[in-house]
Design an enzyme around this catalytic site. Structure first.
Site, short mmCIF file in Angstrom:
data_model
loop_
_atom_site.label_atom_id
_atom_site.label_comp_id
_atom_site.label_asym_id
_atom_site.label_seq_id
_atom_site.Cartn_x
_atom_site.Cartn_y
_atom_site.Cartn_z
N LYS A 198 -38.63 26.94 27.82
CA LYS A 198 -39.77 27.68 27.80
C LYS A 198 -39.24 29.62 27.69
CE LYS A 198 -42.66 24.47 29.83
NZ LYS A 198 -43.28 24.10 31.50
N GLU A 216 -45.39 31.68 37.58
CA GLU A 216 -43.98 31.78 37.93
C GLU A 216 -43.44 32.48 37.30
OE1 GLU A 216 -44.88 26.95 37.48
OE2 GLU A 216 -42.78 27.30 39.37
N ARG A 271 -45.18 10.66 39.42
CA ARG A 271 -44.59 10.12 40.43
C ARG A 271 -45.58 8.95 41.68
NH1 ARG A 271 -42.72 15.97 40.56
NH2 ARG A 271 -41.85 15.99 38.43
N ASN A 320 -36.58 29.23 31.36
CA ASN A 320 -37.12 28.28 31.59
C ASN A 320 -36.65 26.70 31.19
OD1 ASN A 320 -37.35 25.64 33.59
ND2 ASN A 320 -39.85 26.32 33.78
N GLY A 340 -55.23 22.11 40.78
CA GLY A 340 -55.98 23.30 42.11
C GLY A 340 -56.98 24.33 41.16
N GLU A 341 -56.03 24.84 39.56
CA GLU A 341 -56.50 26.17 38.76
C GLU A 341 -57.76 25.54 38.71
OE1 GLU A 341 -53.79 27.82 36.60
OE2 GLU A 341 -52.87 28.02 38.38
N ASN A 342 -58.30 24.66 37.89
CA ASN A 342 -58.73 24.29 37.33
C ASN A 342 -59.88 22.65 37.54
OD1 ASN A 342 -58.72 25.52 34.66
ND2 ASN A 342 -56.21 24.61 34.93
N GLY A 354 -50.51 19.91 40.07
CA GLY A 354 -50.26 20.12 39.06
C GLY A 354 -49.72 18.62 38.76
N ARG A 404 -34.90 29.95 35.86
CA ARG A 404 -35.34 29.15 36.09
C ARG A 404 -34.61 27.80 37.23
NH1 ARG A 404 -38.72 24.59 35.54
NH2 ARG A 404 -39.28 23.28 38.39
N GLY A 420 -46.64 17.38 38.54
CA GLY A 420 -46.08 17.99 39.49
C GLY A 420 -46.50 18.38 41.02
N HIS A 458 -40.62 23.32 43.58
CA HIS A 458 -41.89 24.76 43.55
C HIS A 458 -42.13 25.75 44.27
CE1 HIS A 458 -44.58 20.71 42.62
NE2 HIS A 458 -44.03 21.37 41.16
P1 AMP Z 1 -49.31 21.43 35.06
O1 AMP Z 1 -48.06 20.69 35.71
O2 AMP Z 1 -49.41 22.90 36.22
O3 AMP Z 1 -48.91 22.32 33.90
O4 AMP Z 1 -50.77 20.12 35.26
C1 AMP Z 1 -51.25 20.15 34.56
C2 AMP Z 1 -52.37 18.62 35.02
O5 AMP Z 1 -53.45 19.87 35.41
C3 AMP Z 1 -52.61 18.14 34.39
O6 AMP Z 1 -52.46 16.77 33.91
C4 AMP Z 1 -53.94 18.39 34.14
O7 AMP Z 1 -54.59 16.38 34.81
C5 AMP Z 1 -54.84 18.87 35.14
N1 AMP Z 1 -55.51 20.02 34.47
C6 AMP Z 1 -55.56 21.26 33.33
N2 AMP Z 1 -56.60 21.82 32.83
C7 AMP Z 1 -57.54 20.78 33.24
C8 AMP Z 1 -59.38 20.58 33.58
N3 AMP Z 1 -59.62 21.55 32.94
N4 AMP Z 1 -59.59 20.17 34.48
C9 AMP Z 1 -58.91 19.07 35.26
N5 AMP Z 1 -57.94 19.57 35.19
C10 AMP Z 1 -56.96 19.98 34.05
#
Ligand code: AMP
Length: 398
Positions: free
Chosen positions: A14, A384, A241, A7, A333-335, A210, A91, A212, A180
């Protein structure tokens, strides 16, 4: 077969080396600050320590060379020779209307991707530099391009057309493309498996939240709408954004602040979203911490973000005349259990019911809705790189 997934951005690269049959990640890492002083390789073999190596990387070819050297290194390498890399999956960001699926990279394909450069001037040229660097150092190894936009090429005309003079579509292909796609495709397929339902008979909404962020409506295995547009600026409030705004805002601010279109675009891309609204941070952890301390700046940004996601889910439920599954993926979404819960609280009218205990999950696949919920809701980590490795294997095996 081992697939090297790349990527490549303008100053970063990456990578993951994946055994495409067992789907095990053998090693991963990134090169940072390529072409800038202080460049370094971060490398981590499976089960091993992360190691950082400062090294001069004036260009992407040197970066790829560093990665290859690390992979075959006697001590920390994971393969004995480069012959053990069967293919490279790249990618690629923007395939315009030319690519509706992944493709083996040929000179014609590179020319076609170059013809889409105007649509993604920051990303496509950087992606192709990575392709060229790999071709130079791994001649004869098949390369596959996996596009962020390809999955959304199934969107119907009514979803992808803007309300603009049609000539701009005709002449310049100004339309909604969406991004995405690799993530939305991977997550929606996995959700069908988890729900035990046929992918081609399911209505799924994937929320990729995320830095984005985008939402996608997947009906019968096809993307039928998604929130990003010609560029990744449309749709949700994101880290920095703005997402959707009245275009009139641009003229208004430009006049008030004496700014040109490029300065306005910079504000919309880099200084807006939850960062702009809060004035605190683009990171949800910082916003949650601020909100917990009672700082309204954090609260207003989180609430504006959640509200926008909920509105898109409602819109996409209407677009598909129903929804069976909702998935949350990517960083937030995951965390972010609190963010997921706050979004789903808007959706009670649709029969969405979150199981608060099950929702206490980070970074794991889990059903987070109750047994009575009319719609199944999942926390579902995206992958991904694995999706790119799968696509690469499938095309190279043909
Ligand atoms: P990504 O672009 O998918 O890597 O997501 C990054 C974003 O995920 C970061 O800017 C955080 O805002 C959010 N994030 C990561 N870990 C956590 C967490 N434990 N709790 C809430 N938000 C998180």
């Amino acid at each position: 077969m081992n697939v090297l997934v790349i990527n490549c951005g303008s100053s970063s690269l990456k990578f993951q080396l994946i055994n495409a049959e067992t789907e095990a990640v053998l090693a991963k890492g990134l090169c940072e600050r390529i072409g800038i002083e202080g460049s370094q390789l971060v490398y981590q073999p499976a089960g091993g320590e992360k190691e950082k190596t400062l090294a001069d990387m004036p260009g992407h070819t040197q970066a790829v060379q560093m990665v290859l050297d690390a992979l075959v290194n006697e001590k920390t390498g994971v393969i004995k020779s480069l012959d053990e890399i069967g293919a490279v999956g790249h990618r690629l960001v923007h395939g315009g209307e030319k690519f509706a699926c992944s493709t083996v990279i040929t000179e014609e394909v590179i020319a076609a991707v170059e013809s889409c450069n105007d649509l993604a001037p920051l990303h496509n040229p950087a992606n192709l530099i990575g392709v060229r660097a790999c071709q130079e150092l791994m001649p004869g190894v098949p390369m596959v391009g996996v596009f962020d936009t390809a999955f959304h090429q199934t969107m119907p005309e009514k979803a992808y057309l803007y309300g603009l003079p049609y000539e701009y579509y005709d002449k310049y292909k100004v339309r909604r493309y969406g991004f995405h796609g690799t993530s939305h495709s991977y997550v929606s397929k996995r959700a069908a498996e988890l729900a035990g339902r046929p992918y081609d008979q399911l209505k799924t909404i994937v929320c990729h939240l995320g830095n984005g962020a985008s939402v996608c409506a997947v009906q019968d295995g096809k993307s039928v709408d998604t929130s990003m547009g010609l560029t990744p600026l449309e749709g949700l409030l994101m880290g920095t954004r703005s997402g959707d705004i009245d275009p009139g805002v641009m003229e208004y601010i430009a006049k008030k602040e004496d700014k040109d279109i490029y300065q306005i675009m910079e504000i919309l891309n880099k200084k807006s979203g939850v960062f702009g609204v809060s004035g605190i941070s683009s990171d949800f952890r910082d916003l949650e911490a601020a909100a917990e301390k009672g700082d309204h700046a954090g609260v207003r940004a989180l609430e504006a973000f959640e509200y926008r996601v909920a509105k898109y889910i409602g819109a996409y439920a209407a677009a598909m005349n129903g929804v069976d599954v909702i998935c949350f993926t990517a960083g937030v979404g995951e965390n972010g259990p609190d963010t997921r819960k706050a979004i789903c609280d808007y959706l009670g009218f649709m029969g969405v019911e979150i199981d608060d205990e099950a929702n206490k999950v980070r970074g794991e696949e889990r059903l987070i809705s109750t047994a009575d919920s009319k719609i199944k809701v999942y926390c579902l980590p995206t992958n991904e790189e694995l999706a790119i490795a799968r696509e690469t294997l499938a095309l190279v095996k043909k």
